[in-house]
Design a protein around this motif. Structure first.
Motif, short mmCIF file in Angstrom:
data_model
loop_
_atom_site.label_atom_id
_atom_site.label_comp_id
_atom_site.label_asym_id
_atom_site.label_seq_id
_atom_site.Cartn_x
_atom_site.Cartn_y
_atom_site.Cartn_z
N THR A 89 0.87 -1.18 0.00
CA THR A 89 0.00 0.00 0.00
C THR A 89 0.91 1.23 0.00
O THR A 89 2.10 1.13 0.32
CB THR A 89 -0.91 0.05 1.24
OG1 THR A 89 -0.08 0.23 2.41
CG2 THR A 89 -1.71 -1.25 1.39
N PRO A 90 0.37 2.41 -0.33
CA PRO A 90 1.20 3.62 -0.25
C PRO A 90 1.80 3.83 1.13
O PRO A 90 2.88 4.41 1.27
CB PRO A 90 0.20 4.74 -0.60
CG PRO A 90 -0.81 4.07 -1.48
CD PRO A 90 -0.94 2.68 -0.93
N GLY A 91 1.13 3.32 2.16
CA GLY A 91 1.65 3.46 3.52
C GLY A 91 2.98 2.75 3.72
O GLY A 91 3.77 3.13 4.59
N ASP A 92 3.23 1.69 2.92
CA ASP A 92 4.49 0.97 3.04
C ASP A 92 5.67 1.85 2.61
O ASP A 92 6.78 1.68 3.11
CB ASP A 92 4.46 -0.31 2.20
CG ASP A 92 3.44 -1.31 2.72
OD1 ASP A 92 3.34 -1.45 3.95
OD2 ASP A 92 2.72 -1.92 1.90
N PHE A 93 5.43 2.76 1.68
CA PHE A 93 6.48 3.70 1.29
C PHE A 93 6.56 4.85 2.30
O PHE A 93 7.65 5.32 2.61
CB PHE A 93 6.17 4.27 -0.10
CG PHE A 93 6.25 3.24 -1.20
CD1 PHE A 93 7.44 3.01 -1.86
CD2 PHE A 93 5.14 2.49 -1.56
CE1 PHE A 93 7.52 2.06 -2.87
CE2 PHE A 93 5.20 1.54 -2.57
CZ PHE A 93 6.40 1.33 -3.23
N ALA A 94 5.42 5.27 2.81
CA ALA A 94 5.40 6.36 3.79
C ALA A 94 6.02 5.95 5.12
O ALA A 94 6.43 6.80 5.91
CB ALA A 94 3.96 6.83 4.01
N GLY A 104 12.08 -10.79 13.04
CA GLY A 104 12.46 -9.48 12.55
C GLY A 104 11.24 -8.59 12.38
O GLY A 104 10.10 -9.03 12.55
N ASP A 105 11.47 -7.35 12.03
CA ASP A 105 10.39 -6.38 11.80
C ASP A 105 9.92 -6.52 10.35
O ASP A 105 10.49 -5.91 9.45
CB ASP A 105 10.91 -4.97 12.07
CG ASP A 105 9.81 -3.92 12.08
OD1 ASP A 105 8.77 -4.15 11.43
OD2 ASP A 105 9.98 -2.89 12.74
N VAL A 106 8.89 -7.33 10.14
CA VAL A 106 8.43 -7.64 8.79
C VAL A 106 7.90 -6.39 8.08
O VAL A 106 8.05 -6.24 6.87
CB VAL A 106 7.36 -8.75 8.82
CG1 VAL A 106 6.88 -9.06 7.41
CG2 VAL A 106 7.93 -10.02 9.46
N ALA A 107 7.28 -5.48 8.83
CA ALA A 107 6.80 -4.24 8.22
C ALA A 107 7.96 -3.45 7.61
O ALA A 107 7.83 -2.89 6.52
CB ALA A 107 6.08 -3.38 9.27
N LEU A 108 9.10 -3.45 8.29
CA LEU A 108 10.28 -2.79 7.74
C LEU A 108 10.77 -3.52 6.50
O LEU A 108 11.18 -2.89 5.52
CB LEU A 108 11.39 -2.74 8.79
CG LEU A 108 12.73 -2.15 8.33
CD1 LEU A 108 12.57 -0.72 7.85
CD2 LEU A 108 13.76 -2.22 9.47
N ASN A 109 10.72 -4.86 6.52
CA ASN A 109 11.10 -5.63 5.34
C ASN A 109 10.26 -5.24 4.12
O ASN A 109 10.78 -5.06 3.01
CB ASN A 109 10.91 -7.13 5.59
CG ASN A 109 12.10 -7.76 6.28
OD1 ASN A 109 12.02 -8.05 7.45
ND2 ASN A 109 13.21 -7.93 5.58
N ILE A 110 8.96 -5.14 4.34
CA ILE A 110 8.05 -4.80 3.24
C ILE A 110 8.40 -3.42 2.68
O ILE A 110 8.44 -3.20 1.47
CB ILE A 110 6.59 -4.85 3.71
CG1 ILE A 110 6.21 -6.31 4.04
CG2 ILE A 110 5.65 -4.30 2.65
CD1 ILE A 110 4.86 -6.45 4.73
N THR A 111 8.68 -2.48 3.59
CA THR A 111 9.06 -1.13 3.16
C THR A 111 10.35 -1.16 2.36
O THR A 111 10.46 -0.53 1.29
CB THR A 111 9.22 -0.21 4.39
OG1 THR A 111 7.95 -0.08 5.03
CG2 THR A 111 9.72 1.15 3.99
#
Length: 312
Positions: free
Chosen positions: A30-35, A97-104
Motif C-alpha cells: 500500500t502507499p503506507g508501506d512507502f510512507a 524481525g520487523d516484517v513491516a520494515l522488510n516490506i518497506t
C-alpha cells in the motif's frame, strides 16, 4: 527434445514466474508501506547504504579475489545489484524481525533497482568485458528492466486499491502459484543447461556462499553498530542478505542474452536458502542469550536494594 523444452521453459517461464512474484508483492503493498520510511529513517538509510554501496564493493572484492572469468564476474555483480526478494520477508518473520520494515525496504529497493541495477551491471561490463559491445543494458534494455520489475508491482498495488478484499483472497494463491511455476522453470533451466552449470558449480559455490554470509552479516552488524534495535536489524539482515536471484537470472538470460552470466545467481539461488537458515538460527540464539542476560541483570538490580535494607 528435453533440452529444447527446458530452453522454452527458461525463455518463457522465467519472466512469467518473476512477473507473478512481483505482482504478488504488489498485492501486499500500500502507499503506507512507502510512507513508513518516516517512522524508521535510520534503519532504512543504513539498509539502503549497505545494499547500494557496501554489497557491490564486497562482490567486486570477492570476484577479484576468486579470479572469476569475466562473464561470471559480471553475473556476480548483477546478483549483488539485485534487490531483496519476498523470501526475505519470510525469513524475517521466522526469526522475529520487523516484517513491516522488510516490506518497506523491498518496496523501495524494487523502485531503486530500476536505476541502480543497469548502472552497476553496465559498470561491471565495462570493467570486466571492455571490448564487448554486444552486452550491456542500454536505454531500451533498461526499459525492459522497468517493465519486468515495476509494472507487475504497480498492477498488484492497483488491484489492492481497487479491490482490497480480492487482493487479500488472492495473496496466498498467487504466492503458491509463483512458487510452483518457479520450481518448474528452475528444473527446466537446470535440465537445459546442466553441463554448463556443473562445469561452473565448483568455482561458484564458494564465492556465492561467502557472498551470502557476508551480506547477511553486514546487514545485521552495521545497523546494530549504529544503534538500530534488534528486530529492525534482523529485518535489514535478511533484506540485504537475500537477493532476488530470479530477477538476476531473468535479466541475464532474457535482457542481456547470456546464460553463462546467469549462473552465479542460479547457484546462489539454491545455496542461499541453507545459508540464510543457518544464519537465522545463529542470530536468534545470540538474541535469546542477550535477552536472558538483560533479564538477569534487571532482576539483580531490583533485588539488590532488598539485600542492603537494614534490619531492626
Amino acid at each position: 527434445m528435453i533440452q529444447a523444452m527446458g530452453s522454452a521453459l527458461t525463455t518463457i517461464g522465467l519472466p512469467v514466474a518473476l512477473g507473478i512474484i512481483m505482482f504478488g508483492l504488489g498485492l501486499s503493498l500500500t502507499p503506507g508501506d512507502f510512507a513508513r520510511v518516516a517512522r524508521y529513517p535510520k534503519a532504512v538509510i543504513v539498509a539502503l547504504a549497505c545494499q547500494l554501496v557496501l554489497l557491490p564493493a564486497i562482490a567486486f572484492g570477492l570476484v577479484v579475489l576468486f579470479g572469476l572469468p569475466p562473464v561470471l564476474a559480471v553475473g556476480m555483480m548483477l546478483l549483488a545489484a539485485s534487490p531483496g526478494g519476498t523470501t526475505a520477508n519470510l525469513y524475517s518473520h521466522l526469526f522475529r524481525g520487523d516484517v513491516a520494515l522488510n516490506i518497506t525496504l523491498t518496496a523501495i529497493n524494487s523502485v531503486l533497482a530500476v536505476f541502480t541495477l543497469p548502472l552497476i551491471t553496465n559498470l561491471a561490463i565495462q570493467y570486466f568485458l571492455p571490448g564487448d559491445d554486444g552486452l550491456g543494458l542500454q536505454f531500451a534494455k533498461t526499459v525492459e528492466v522497468f517493465v519486468i520489475v515495476l509494472v507487475p508491482v504497480v498492477l498488484g498495488m492497483l488491484v489492492r486499491w481497487w479491490k482490497a478484499g480480492f487482493a487479500d483472497r488472492m495473496d496466498k494463491p498467487v504466492r503458491i502459484a509463483s512458487v510452483v511455476i518457479l520450481a518448474v522453470v528452475i528444473v527446466g533451466a537446470i535440465v537445459s543447461n546442466l553441463e554448463l552449470l556443473l562445469a561452473n558449480f565448483g568455482i561458484l559455490a564458494g564465492i556465492t556462499v561467502l557472498f551470502c554470509v557476508l551480506s547477511l552479516t553486514v546487514g545485521y552488524v552495521a545497523p546494530r553498530l549504529l544503534r538500530v534495535d534488534r528486530r529492525q536489524s534482523v529485518a535489514c539482515s535478511f533484506e540485504i542478505g537475500i537477493h532476488n536471484a530470479t530477477l538476476a537470472i531473468v535479466i541475464a538470460q532474457t535482457v542481456v542474452g547470456s546464460i553463462e552470466m546467469s549462473l552465479p545467481a542460479a547457484v546462489y539461488g539454491v545455496l542461499m536458502f541453507f545459508v540464510a537458515l543457518g544464519f537465522g538460527f545463529l542470530i536468534r540464539g545470540r538474541g535469546t542469550a542477550a535477552e536472558s542476560a538483560a533479564g538477569s541483570a534487571a532482576g539483580s538490580s531490583v533485588d539488590a536494594p532488598a539485600e542492603r535494607r537494614p534490619t531492626s
